[in-house]
Scaffold this active site. Structure first.
Site, PDB file in Angstrom:
ATOM      1  N   ASP B  13       2.846  26.385   8.026  1.00  0.00           N
ATOM      2  CA  ASP B  13       1.399  26.438   8.301  1.00  0.00           C
ATOM      3  C   ASP B  13       1.216  26.740   9.786  1.00  0.00           C
ATOM      4  O   ASP B  13       1.710  25.988  10.633  1.00  0.00           O
ATOM      5  CB  ASP B  13       0.766  25.074   7.943  1.00  0.00           C
ATOM      6  CG  ASP B  13      -0.753  25.105   8.031  1.00  0.00           C
ATOM      7  OD1 ASP B  13      -1.317  26.190   8.273  1.00  0.00           O
ATOM      8  OD2 ASP B  13      -1.370  24.046   7.860  1.00  0.00           O
ATOM      9  N   ASP B 111      -2.412  32.307   6.787  1.00  0.00           N
ATOM     10  CA  ASP B 111      -1.628  31.514   7.738  1.00  0.00           C
ATOM     11  C   ASP B 111      -0.768  30.437   7.084  1.00  0.00           C
ATOM     12  O   ASP B 111      -0.342  29.502   7.743  1.00  0.00           O
ATOM     13  CB  ASP B 111      -2.555  30.870   8.784  1.00  0.00           C
ATOM     14  CG  ASP B 111      -3.521  29.877   8.176  1.00  0.00           C
ATOM     15  OD1 ASP B 111      -3.676  29.894   6.946  1.00  0.00           O
ATOM     16  OD2 ASP B 111      -4.110  29.084   8.926  1.00  0.00           O
ATOM     17  N   GLU B 112      -0.534  30.558   5.800  1.00  0.00           N
ATOM     18  CA  GLU B 112       0.298  29.560   5.110  1.00  0.00           C
ATOM     19  C   GLU B 112       1.228  30.250   4.132  1.00  0.00           C
ATOM     20  O   GLU B 112       0.791  31.150   3.408  1.00  0.00           O
ATOM     21  CB  GLU B 112      -0.580  28.601   4.293  1.00  0.00           C
ATOM     22  CG  GLU B 112      -1.181  27.454   5.076  1.00  0.00           C
ATOM     23  CD  GLU B 112      -1.960  26.545   4.146  1.00  0.00           C
ATOM     24  OE1 GLU B 112      -1.330  25.828   3.352  1.00  0.00           O
ATOM     25  OE2 GLU B 112      -3.195  26.581   4.206  1.00  0.00           O
TER      26      GLU B 112
END
Lengths: 83, 415
Positions: B13, B111-112
């Site tokens: 993350d 973003d993960e």
């Protein structure tokens, strides 16, 4: 503070290993030597690749410049000034 | 899961992703509160905060908050317009790094991502914590961004582990440690438990994850249906360990396509709203066609009087990537809300298409009935691919583009 510029500039750049690195540019009759490229990315406008860079020169200001592969032109998009 | 061989999943993350990218690219903003906004102009108060740097968070600013509210809480913050081409470019770099660790990478969002490093760990006899450390260090050195990493026996536990030490932490949860670590945590920490579900669970006396794990299956099924059973499994640390990977870094896994537009102080004129909606549908379907996706569920999103919002959805009988199919559905959903809009003007309108099917161009049932639009859109897409999206548009959208997005002067190539 961000100042939108959007003006054509003359850039001296190195084309090497499939990448383009700006080294200095001429804007409003003043020459700016690029000290560091902080970030760069590209995207496509139609089939033409647009390269974008965040640069710092002698001062703390950050210059955002772009290279348009369509007409091989460079532009100073905006300047980020401290304060 | 392979018998006798436990899975090892890493959850990556990125910390305050958009804001961190801007701070990296503009060192003068490092150590200062940076707010990346989804708006047409950061000088105004319209739009929403897409990401807030860790320096901005003590002011109470959070992602999803309106720019108006954020400016009241953090008037000296640095407000920047989001540059999604830049963030996507960085995400592709991140996926490339992840794929150098394992070929089993699932991109969950911009973003993960999850990595199944079971094979890497077993083949190279490397500790999972050490792999997580190498991944984090490589991201820092190659992309210059900070990340939080969680390691667990499945996706759910890995994601929860990543939340423990943010920003910049690494947390490894081994299966044997699961009951001691999960049981005392408040139930809202469980992936899948939102504000509403938390309230429902509190009503039945469930405050911690451990409490949830003790509730009988029959009771949960009766009260919450299959979701209840799924949550109980999650409370025990049992979850899905199969990664939807294999699409590669050039094409990130997509769950939906959506576009939205902030409408300033509010718009109640249904004709103008329909025009805007058509423009949004055009944008959504263009991206779907480019990504070779067909979709089935159309969702309309409205925010009214800058104070409350809701969504309305409709599932088609088939799949499509054509504006001529998606727009009428979205428009019908909008027209149903006309009485509410008369009282509360819309301050944001959005449309998304989900329930996707990835398909190298496959004609949907709608397209088979009348393929004229398919041929037309194929030709329009070709023109846009070559000369840019601004060159050709529907005449009905000219006014909307001018008012809400500005129009870049179109240029034909010189040769």
């Amino acid at each position: 503070m961000i100042t939108e510029i959007g003006e054509s500039i003359i850039v001296a750049a190195v084309f090497r290993d499939n990448s383009i690195t700006p080294r200095s540019f001429l804007w409003r009759r003043r020459r700016y030597r690029v000290n560091k490229v902080h970030g760069h990315y590209h995207y496509f406008k139609g089939v033409y690749r647009q390269n974008c860079y965040s640069l710092s020169c002698e001062t703390a200001d950050i210059f955002e410049v772009s290279f348009d592969a369509e007409d091989m032109s460079w532009r100073l998009e905006r300047v980020h000034v401290e304060g | 899961m392979l018998k006798g061989r436990e899975k090892t999943i890493i959850h990556l993350d990125m910390d305050a992703y958009f804001a961190s990218v801007e701070q990296r690219d503009h060192p003068i903003y490092q150590g200062r509160p940076v707010l990346v906004c989804h708006t047409d102009s950061v000088d105004g108060v319209f739009g929403v905060v897409a990401a807030a740097s860790y320096e901005a968070r003590p002011f109470g600013v959070k992602s999803g908050m309106s720019v108006f509210e954020a400016k009241k809480l953090c008037p000296k913050g640095i407000y920047l317009m989001g540059d999604y081409n830049k963030y996507l470019h960085n995400t592709k770099e991140l996926v490339k790094i992840c794929e150098s660790f394992t070929d089993q990478v699932e991109v969950f969002s911009i973003d993960e991502m999850w990595l199944d490093v079971t094979e890497t760990k077993n083949r190279f006899k490397e500790d999972a914590g050490r792999i997580a450390y190498r991944l984090q260090a490589e991201i820092k050195s190659k992309v210059g961004l900070s990340s939080s990493v969680g390691v667990g026996p499945n996706k759910l536990v890995a994601k929860m582990a990543g939340e423990f030490h943010k920003p910049g932490g690494i947390t490894v949860i081994r299966p044997s440690d699961l009951p001691q670590i999960l049981a005392p945590l408040p139930v809202k920490k469980l992936f899948g438990v939102g504000r509403k579900m938390k309230k429902h669970l509190e009503l039945i006396g469930v405050a911690t994850i451990g409490d949830l794990a003790e509730v009988p299956d029959e009771y949960l099924k009766k009260r919450f249906g299959v979701v209840g059973l799924w949550l109980k499994q999650a409370a025990k640390g049992l979850g899905d360990d199969v990664l939807a990977s294999g699409r590669g870094s050039t094409s990130l896994l997509v769950k939906s396509f959506g576009h939205s537009s902030a409408l300033g102080s509010g718009e109640a004129d249904i004709d103008k709203l329909c025009q805007i909606l058509l423009g949004l549908c055009e944008g959504v379907t263009r991206r779907m066609r480019r990504g070779k996706y067909l979709g089935r569920t159309v969702t309309l999103r409205l925010c009214l009087a800058r104070s409350f919002g809701f969504t309305r959805g409709h599932t088609l009988s088939g799949v499509s990537d054509m504006t001529e199919t998606i727009y009428p559905v979205a428009r019908a959903l909008l027209l149903k809300e006309q009485p509410v809009l008369a009282e509360y003007p819309a301050t944001l309108i959005g449309v998304s298409v989900s329930n996707l099917l990835f398909a190298e161009k496959q004609l949907s049932i709608f397209d088979l009935l009348d393929d004229r639009f398919v041929r037309l859109m194929t030709a329009v897409d070709k023109v846009k691919d070559k000369y840019g999206d601004q060159l050709i548009t529907r005449a009905t959208l000219l006014d909307w583009r001018r008012r809400y997005h500005g129009v870049e002067p179109s240029r034909l190539p010189k040769s």
